[in-house]
Design a protein around this motif. Structure first.
Motif, PDB file in Angstrom:
ATOM      1  N   VAL A  91       0.857  -1.187   0.000  1.00 34.03           N
ATOM      2  CA  VAL A  91       0.000   0.000   0.000  1.00 34.03           C
ATOM      3  C   VAL A  91       0.895   1.239   0.000  1.00 34.03           C
ATOM      4  N   ALA A  92       0.891   1.976  -1.099  1.00 39.18           N
ATOM      5  CA  ALA A  92       1.713   3.175  -1.236  1.00 39.18           C
ATOM      6  C   ALA A  92       0.817   4.409  -1.218  1.00 39.18           C
ATOM      7  N   VAL A  93       1.126   5.349  -0.336  1.00 40.43           N
ATOM      8  CA  VAL A  93       0.338   6.584  -0.207  1.00 40.43           C
ATOM      9  C   VAL A  93       1.291   7.769  -0.140  1.00 40.43           C
ATOM     10  N   PRO A  94       0.851   8.946  -0.611  1.00 38.92           N
ATOM     11  CA  PRO A  94       1.739  10.119  -0.529  1.00 38.92           C
ATOM     12  C   PRO A  94       1.996  10.556   0.904  1.00 38.92           C
ATOM     13  N   TYR A  95       0.985  10.445   1.763  1.00 37.29           N
ATOM     14  CA  TYR A  95       1.083  11.004   3.110  1.00 37.29           C
ATOM     15  C   TYR A  95       0.144  10.234   4.030  1.00 37.29           C
ATOM     16  N   LEU A  96       0.532  10.109   5.291  1.00 34.79           N
ATOM     17  CA  LEU A  96      -0.294   9.428   6.287  1.00 34.79           C
ATOM     18  C   LEU A  96      -0.874  10.469   7.241  1.00 34.79           C
ATOM     19  N   SER A  97      -2.168  10.736   7.119  1.00 37.63           N
ATOM     20  CA  SER A  97      -2.809  11.691   8.016  1.00 37.63           C
ATOM     21  C   SER A  97      -3.163  11.062   9.358  1.00 37.63           C
ATOM     22  N   ARG A  98      -3.212   9.734   9.402  1.00 36.00           N
ATOM     23  CA  ARG A  98      -3.531   9.030  10.650  1.00 36.00           C
ATOM     24  C   ARG A  98      -2.328   8.176  11.056  1.00 36.00           C
ATOM     25  N   MET A  99      -1.310   8.833  11.625  1.00 40.56           N
ATOM     26  CA  MET A  99      -0.133   8.097  12.055  1.00 40.56           C
ATOM     27  C   MET A  99      -0.469   7.138  13.191  1.00 40.56           C
ATOM     28  N   ASP A 100      -1.486   7.459  13.993  1.00 33.63           N
ATOM     29  CA  ASP A 100      -1.865   6.532  15.056  1.00 33.63           C
ATOM     30  C   ASP A 100      -2.289   5.191  14.483  1.00 33.63           C
ATOM     31  N   LEU A 101      -3.083   5.209  13.404  1.00 32.19           N
ATOM     32  CA  LEU A 101      -3.498   3.961  12.776  1.00 32.19           C
ATOM     33  C   LEU A 101      -2.324   3.265  12.089  1.00 32.19           C
ATOM     34  N   ALA A 102      -1.428   4.055  11.502  1.00 32.39           N
ATOM     35  CA  ALA A 102      -0.248   3.463  10.860  1.00 32.39           C
ATOM     36  C   ALA A 102       0.617   2.738  11.885  1.00 32.39           C
ATOM     37  N   TYR A 103       0.852   3.371  13.036  1.00 35.92           N
ATOM     38  CA  TYR A 103       1.644   2.729  14.083  1.00 35.92           C
ATOM     39  C   TYR A 103       0.957   1.460  14.584  1.00 35.92           C
ATOM     40  N   ALA A 104      -0.366   1.508  14.728  1.00 39.96           N
ATOM     41  CA  ALA A 104      -1.103   0.351  15.247  1.00 39.96           C
ATOM     42  C   ALA A 104      -1.114  -0.800  14.255  1.00 39.96           C
ATOM     43  N   ALA A 105      -1.105  -0.479  12.972  1.00 40.63           N
ATOM     44  CA  ALA A 105      -1.161  -1.536  11.952  1.00 40.63           C
ATOM     45  C   ALA A 105       0.170  -2.256  11.778  1.00 40.63           C
ATOM     46  N   ALA A 106       1.276  -1.612  12.163  1.00 40.15           N
ATOM     47  CA  ALA A 106       2.609  -2.102  11.809  1.00 40.15           C
ATOM     48  C   ALA A 106       3.206  -3.038  12.855  1.00 40.15           C
ATOM     49  N   ASP A 107       4.094  -3.907  12.367  1.00 36.42           N
ATOM     50  CA  ASP A 107       4.918  -4.753  13.235  1.00 36.42           C
ATOM     51  C   ASP A 107       6.344  -4.226  13.324  1.00 36.42           C
ATOM     52  N   LEU A 108       6.763  -3.472  12.308  1.00 37.63           N
ATOM     53  CA  LEU A 108       8.138  -2.979  12.209  1.00 37.63           C
ATOM     54  C   LEU A 108       8.106  -1.735  11.328  1.00 37.63           C
ATOM     55  N   ALA A 109       9.020  -0.800  11.582  1.00 37.63           N
ATOM     56  CA  ALA A 109       9.090   0.412  10.768  1.00 37.63           C
ATOM     57  C   ALA A 109      10.486   0.593  10.195  1.00 37.63           C
ATOM     58  N   ILE A 110      10.540   1.239   9.030  1.00 36.82           N
ATOM     59  CA  ILE A 110      11.783   1.784   8.486  1.00 36.82           C
ATOM     60  C   ILE A 110      11.560   3.284   8.357  1.00 36.82           C
ATOM     61  N   CYS A 111      12.427   4.089   8.986  1.00 34.19           N
ATOM     62  CA  CYS A 111      12.183   5.530   9.035  1.00 34.19           C
ATOM     63  C   CYS A 111      13.484   6.281   9.296  1.00 34.19           C
ATOM     64  N   ARG A 112      13.430   7.597   9.149  1.00 38.67           N
ATOM     65  CA  ARG A 112      14.522   8.465   9.571  1.00 38.67           C
ATOM     66  C   ARG A 112      14.578   8.479  11.094  1.00 38.67           C
ATOM     67  N   SER A 113      15.562   9.205  11.639  1.00 36.81           N
ATOM     68  CA  SER A 113      15.691   9.233  13.091  1.00 36.81           C
ATOM     69  C   SER A 113      15.795  10.664  13.612  1.00 36.81           C
ATOM     70  N   GLY A 114      14.905  11.532  13.086  1.00 35.52           N
ATOM     71  CA  GLY A 114      14.742  12.836  13.702  1.00 35.52           C
ATOM     72  C   GLY A 114      14.221  12.664  15.118  1.00 35.52           C
ATOM     73  N   ALA A 115      14.405  13.674  15.936  1.00 32.75           N
ATOM     74  CA  ALA A 115      14.044  13.556  17.348  1.00 32.75           C
ATOM     75  C   ALA A 115      12.578  13.205  17.539  1.00 32.75           C
ATOM     76  N   MET A 116      11.669  13.861  16.786  1.00 36.59           N
ATOM     77  CA  MET A 116      10.249  13.587  16.946  1.00 36.59           C
ATOM     78  C   MET A 116       9.887  12.195  16.457  1.00 36.59           C
ATOM     79  N   THR A 117      10.502  11.760  15.365  1.00 37.26           N
ATOM     80  CA  THR A 117      10.220  10.420  14.858  1.00 37.26           C
ATOM     81  C   THR A 117      10.618   9.361  15.875  1.00 37.26           C
ATOM     82  N   VAL A 118      11.822   9.471  16.405  1.00 39.62           N
ATOM     83  CA  VAL A 118      12.281   8.503  17.404  1.00 39.62           C
ATOM     84  C   VAL A 118      11.385   8.534  18.633  1.00 39.62           C
ATOM     85  N   ALA A 119      10.992   9.740  19.047  1.00 40.76           N
ATOM     86  CA  ALA A 119      10.147   9.868  20.236  1.00 40.76           C
ATOM     87  C   ALA A 119       8.799   9.193  20.039  1.00 40.76           C
TER      88      ALA A 119
END
Length: 399
Positions: free
Chosen positions: A275-303
């Motif tokens: 599932v490819a989308v330009p932007y995730l407006s519901r990050m809460d649902l994205a976090y809940a759906a996932a088992d693992l993430a690949i992402c940058r490590s800005g302070a807010m992202t890590v937090a």
């Protein structure tokens, strides 16, 4: 959440009292420019209102920053001042910098006086330095001595920026995400994260979240995102591994950024969805759906990722002074994630590493627990508590 209603004329006239003790505590937030400065400020604003519904909150910003959109959306008062970005190269802008700083400080002093500020909370960035300088004692409009406004600093990054380095010299309290950001003695509280994330129950929301994105309850889901604009190197590596991930039975939720397009072959019938989308407006649902993430490590992202207990493969931005790698290290060292250099993130690495983690239930569960333990869910409340305590002490001393 909406901020306090605008005071009526009778209430506004009460500002004539020097200590402002007949009105709610007045807090000025200085953290405009980027989402990395604004989001912690807004999380603290929400926490302040939860602790004291009578608190008056004013956010400082500039016309250039995301705060012009994000602050009003959250219902808080925004006051704009002259931007004073520090030129990275010796240009004409560097010569004009002192005058811009002076103008921004004058504008900020007018805001502090106008709202009867009891405390300033600074988060770094372009508006923080004028706020720190304006908060110091100085001459008022009629030649009298202006009272100093106490300053609380929060540093989200592993390496402090120049504004917070200057402000920390005179700040009443310095709070930080990590033990040694280069500001001397600090109090570690983590990074303030919005309430919707800190209270997220991934397990309880998982079925709804997966249905929202078109996954099945028993899918193994990889979440991929590179910030609000995406990250092309992450996009290339993960999309290049799409066929191998599908063969390993791994579904993908990939936010590639509004200006980017993924080169994906059509999925074969019966294969796990990509599932490819330009932007995730519901990050809460994205976090809940996932088992693992690949992402940058800005302070807010890590937090956020660690606050929800999501294991991750962190890919630090390959520019700057290396602070993104430092941001991720506490979580990685706790066992809640991995870190890989941007240059080493290849389709082959993604395919082998993600497949290996997703097929090892015991290791993935251990990483999930470690990520949750490394997160700081109460950071916003702790910053708010410190600021309110200092403001009340200052008011009591002025009586």
């Amino acid at each position: 959440m909406n901020g306090p209603a605008t005071p009526g004329p009778r209430e506004q006239s009460a500002t004539a009292r020097m200590d402002g003790s007949d009105r709610g505590i007045s807090v000025v937030l200085a953290g405009g420019g980027t989402a990395g400065h604004i989001e912690p400020a807004m999380a603290v604003a929400d926490a302040l209102v939860a602790l004291d519904p009578d608190v008056r909150i004013t956010a400082l910003g500039t016309h250039r920053g995301l705060e012009t959109k994000l602050v009003p959306e959250r219902g808080f008062d925004l006051r704009l001042i002259t931007p004073v970005p520090f030129p990275r190269k010796p240009t004409g802008d560097l010569l004009r910098l002192p005058l811009r700083v002076q103008q921004a400080v004058r504008e900020t002093r007018a805001v502090l006086d106008g709202v009867g500020a009891d405390v300033v909370i600074g988060f770094g960035g372009y508006v923080a330095l004028p706020a720190y300088l304006a908060a110091r004692r100085g001459s008022g409009a009629r030649g009298g001595r202006r009272r100093a406004v106490p300053v609380v600093i929060h540093e989200a990054n592993a390496t402090a920026g120049w504004a917070n380095r200057v402000g920390a010299r005179t700040a009443r309290r310095v709070l930080s995400a990590v033990p040694d950001p280069g500001l001397g003695r600090v109090e570690v509280v983590g990074v303030p994260v919005r309430h919707a994330i800190t209270t997220l129950d991934r397990a309880a929301l998982r079925s709804e979240a997966r249905a929202h994105f078109g996954f099945s309850d028993d899918d193994r889901v990889l979440l991929v995102f590179g910030g609000s604009q995406g990250a092309q190197s992450i996009n290339r590596a993960v999309s290049g591994a799409a066929e191998a991930l599908a063969a390993a039975g791994i579904s993908v939720l990939h936010a590639h950024g509004p200006k980017n397009v993924l080169d994906l072959a059509p999925s074969a019938p019966g294969t796990p969805p990509y599932v490819a989308v330009p932007y995730l407006s519901r990050m809460d649902l994205a976090y809940a759906a996932a088992d693992l993430a690949i992402c940058r490590s800005g302070a807010m992202t890590v937090a956020e990722v660690s606050a929800v207990g999501l294991p991750a493969i962190y890919v630090p931005l390959p520019i700057g002074n290396g602070e993104q790698r430092l941001n991720a290290l506490p979580v990685v060292e706790a066992g809640g994630g991995l870190v890989v250099d941007d240059a080493d993130l290849t389709p082959a690495f993604v395919a082998s590493t993600v497949s290996g983690l997703m097929s090892d239930d015991q290791r993935l569960a251990a990483m999930t627990s470690a990520a949750a333990l490394a997160g700081h869910r109460d950071a916003a409340q702790r910053v708010a508590e410190v600021a309110l305590a200092i403001a009340r002490e200052t008011r009591a001393a002025a009586r």
